[in-house]
Scaffold this motif. Structure first.
Motif, short mmCIF file in Angstrom:
data_model
loop_
_atom_site.label_atom_id
_atom_site.label_comp_id
_atom_site.label_asym_id
_atom_site.label_seq_id
_atom_site.Cartn_x
_atom_site.Cartn_y
_atom_site.Cartn_z
N TYR A 108 27.63 -55.91 78.25
CA TYR A 108 28.13 -57.20 78.75
C TYR A 108 28.71 -57.14 80.16
O TYR A 108 29.15 -58.14 80.68
CB TYR A 108 29.21 -57.81 77.83
N GLU A 109 28.72 -55.96 80.77
CA GLU A 109 29.29 -55.85 82.11
C GLU A 109 28.36 -56.50 83.12
O GLU A 109 27.14 -56.38 83.05
CB GLU A 109 29.50 -54.37 82.46
N LYS A 110 28.95 -57.18 84.10
CA LYS A 110 28.19 -57.77 85.19
C LYS A 110 28.11 -56.72 86.29
O LYS A 110 29.12 -56.17 86.70
CB LYS A 110 28.91 -59.02 85.68
N VAL A 111 26.89 -56.41 86.74
CA VAL A 111 26.71 -55.39 87.78
C VAL A 111 25.97 -55.98 88.97
O VAL A 111 25.08 -56.81 88.81
CB VAL A 111 25.96 -54.13 87.25
N TYR A 112 26.34 -55.53 90.15
CA TYR A 112 25.71 -55.97 91.39
C TYR A 112 24.46 -55.12 91.62
O TYR A 112 24.53 -53.89 91.59
CB TYR A 112 26.68 -55.82 92.55
N LYS A 155 14.91 -62.14 94.81
CA LYS A 155 15.43 -60.99 94.08
C LYS A 155 16.71 -61.37 93.36
O LYS A 155 17.48 -62.19 93.84
CB LYS A 155 15.72 -59.84 95.05
N GLU A 156 16.92 -60.76 92.22
CA GLU A 156 18.17 -60.93 91.51
C GLU A 156 19.24 -60.15 92.27
O GLU A 156 18.98 -59.08 92.81
CB GLU A 156 18.06 -60.38 90.07
N VAL A 157 20.46 -60.68 92.29
CA VAL A 157 21.56 -60.01 92.98
C VAL A 157 22.56 -59.45 91.97
O VAL A 157 23.13 -58.39 92.18
CB VAL A 157 22.26 -61.00 93.95
N ASN A 158 22.75 -60.17 90.88
CA ASN A 158 23.66 -59.73 89.82
C ASN A 158 22.92 -59.73 88.50
O ASN A 158 22.04 -60.54 88.27
CB ASN A 158 24.87 -60.68 89.72
N ALA A 159 23.33 -58.80 87.64
CA ALA A 159 22.72 -58.71 86.31
C ALA A 159 23.82 -58.46 85.30
O ALA A 159 24.92 -58.02 85.64
CB ALA A 159 21.70 -57.58 86.28
N ILE A 160 23.50 -58.73 84.05
CA ILE A 160 24.45 -58.47 82.97
C ILE A 160 23.82 -57.44 82.04
O ILE A 160 22.63 -57.52 81.73
CB ILE A 160 24.88 -59.77 82.26
N VAL A 161 24.61 -56.48 81.62
CA VAL A 161 24.11 -55.34 80.86
C VAL A 161 23.83 -55.73 79.40
O VAL A 161 24.69 -56.28 78.71
CB VAL A 161 25.14 -54.18 80.90
N LEU A 175 19.60 -44.81 81.59
CA LEU A 175 19.04 -46.12 81.94
C LEU A 175 19.94 -47.22 81.43
O LEU A 175 20.66 -47.06 80.44
CB LEU A 175 17.65 -46.29 81.32
N VAL A 176 19.88 -48.35 82.11
CA VAL A 176 20.60 -49.54 81.69
C VAL A 176 19.58 -50.67 81.61
O VAL A 176 18.81 -50.87 82.55
CB VAL A 176 21.71 -49.91 82.72
N GLN A 177 19.54 -51.35 80.49
CA GLN A 177 18.70 -52.54 80.38
C GLN A 177 19.60 -53.73 80.66
O GLN A 177 20.70 -53.84 80.11
CB GLN A 177 18.05 -52.64 79.01
N ALA A 178 19.15 -54.59 81.57
CA ALA A 178 19.98 -55.70 82.01
C ALA A 178 19.12 -56.94 82.24
O ALA A 178 17.89 -56.85 82.28
CB ALA A 178 20.71 -55.32 83.29
N MET A 179 19.80 -58.08 82.40
CA MET A 179 19.11 -59.34 82.69
C MET A 179 19.76 -59.98 83.90
O MET A 179 20.98 -60.06 83.99
CB MET A 179 19.22 -60.29 81.50
N GLY A 180 18.93 -60.41 84.84
CA GLY A 180 19.43 -61.09 86.04
C GLY A 180 20.11 -62.40 85.68
O GLY A 180 19.70 -63.09 84.74
N LEU A 181 21.14 -62.74 86.43
CA LEU A 181 21.92 -63.94 86.13
C LEU A 181 21.30 -65.23 86.67
O LEU A 181 21.62 -66.30 86.19
CB LEU A 181 23.34 -63.81 86.68
N GLU A 182 20.42 -65.13 87.66
CA GLU A 182 19.83 -66.33 88.25
C GLU A 182 18.51 -66.72 87.60
O GLU A 182 18.31 -67.87 87.25
CB GLU A 182 19.59 -66.11 89.75
N GLN A 183 17.60 -65.77 87.49
CA GLN A 183 16.25 -66.06 87.02
C GLN A 183 15.93 -65.43 85.67
O GLN A 183 14.79 -65.44 85.23
CB GLN A 183 15.23 -65.58 88.07
N PHE A 184 16.93 -64.83 85.04
CA PHE A 184 16.78 -64.22 83.72
C PHE A 184 15.72 -63.11 83.70
O PHE A 184 15.07 -62.89 82.69
CB PHE A 184 16.46 -65.28 82.65
N LYS A 185 15.53 -62.42 84.83
CA LYS A 185 14.58 -61.30 84.87
C LYS A 185 15.14 -60.15 84.05
O LYS A 185 16.32 -59.83 84.16
CB LYS A 185 14.36 -60.84 86.31
N LEU A 186 14.28 -59.52 83.26
CA LEU A 186 14.68 -58.35 82.48
C LEU A 186 14.40 -57.12 83.33
O LEU A 186 13.30 -56.96 83.86
CB LEU A 186 13.91 -58.31 81.16
N LEU A 187 15.41 -56.27 83.46
CA LEU A 187 15.32 -55.14 84.37
C LEU A 187 15.79 -53.85 83.73
O LEU A 187 16.61 -53.86 82.81
CB LEU A 187 16.21 -55.40 85.60
N GLU A 188 15.26 -52.75 84.26
CA GLU A 188 15.74 -51.44 83.88
C GLU A 188 16.39 -50.85 85.13
O GLU A 188 15.77 -50.81 86.19
CB GLU A 188 14.58 -50.57 83.42
#
Length: 187
Positions: A58-62, A6-12, A33-46
């Motif tokens: 550009y905010e980093k969110v946990y 699982k991704e732990v951190n993402a960037i908005v 909604l926030v569209q973000a991308m995981g920092l480890e595996q580049f997963k695109l998330l909502e």
């Protein structure tokens, strides 16, 4: 089959305060909604933000399982085509920033890449690397492992910007659903 990390951190990438514009529900019934991308595996998330917080581009969110500060929940994993135009526009810049921050991980790829099949090497998956260039990289790394991107550029003249090759590959893996081999992202 190994368990998916699982991704732990993402960037908005984008913040949709009234949800998706094409959502047929009245705006007062839509959730932000926030569209973000995981920092480890580049997963695109909502993501669904907590009601009282403000989240910036550009905010980093946990987004791990423990106490999340700003994110209520991960709503779903999305594909490149689900991204807003804003998110698509920001994506290359954010990936480039992550590549610079995680430079050693990507240099390690150049140092440890192996053959996938007898005719296909992992290095071939980077745009612009053919057989001749692949052999040059393998010979150089056998003499001494690469230390950083500058070292790769200095020793392999045909690769002035290895980080741009990695960026192009990550974008290809995110954009093309039919990519067979995922080197930097997960399917």
């Amino acid at each position: 089959m190994k368990a998916e990390k699982k991704e732990v951190n993402a960037i908005v990438l984008d913040v949709l305060m009234k949800g998706h514009a094409d959502d047929p529900r009245p705006s007062f019934k839509r959730e932000p909604l926030v569209q973000a991308m995981g920092l480890e595996q580049f997963k695109l998330l909502e993501l669904v933000p907590k009601p009282t917080v403000r989240i910036e581009l550009y905010e980093k969110v946990y987004i791990g399982d423990a106490e999340r500060e700003k994110v209520e929940r991960v709503k779903r994993r999305i594909g490149y085509d689900d991204l807003t135009q804003t998110a698509k526009g920001e994506l290359p810049f954010i990936i480039e920033k992550i590549i610079k921050e995680r430079e050693q991980d990507f240099v390690l790829f150049f140092n440890k890449a192996i053959s996938i099949t007898p005719k296909l090497h992992m290095l071939h998956l980077l745009p612009g690397i053919g057989k001749k260039l692949m052999w040059e990289i393998l010979e150089e790394r056998n003499k001494k492992p690469f230390a950083n991107f500058a070292d790769i550029s200095a020793r392999i003249k045909a690769i002035p910007h290895p980080e741009k090759m990695i960026l192009a590959r990550i974008l290809e893996e995110l954009q093309d659903k039919d990519v067979k081999y995922h080197v930097f992202t997960t399917k």
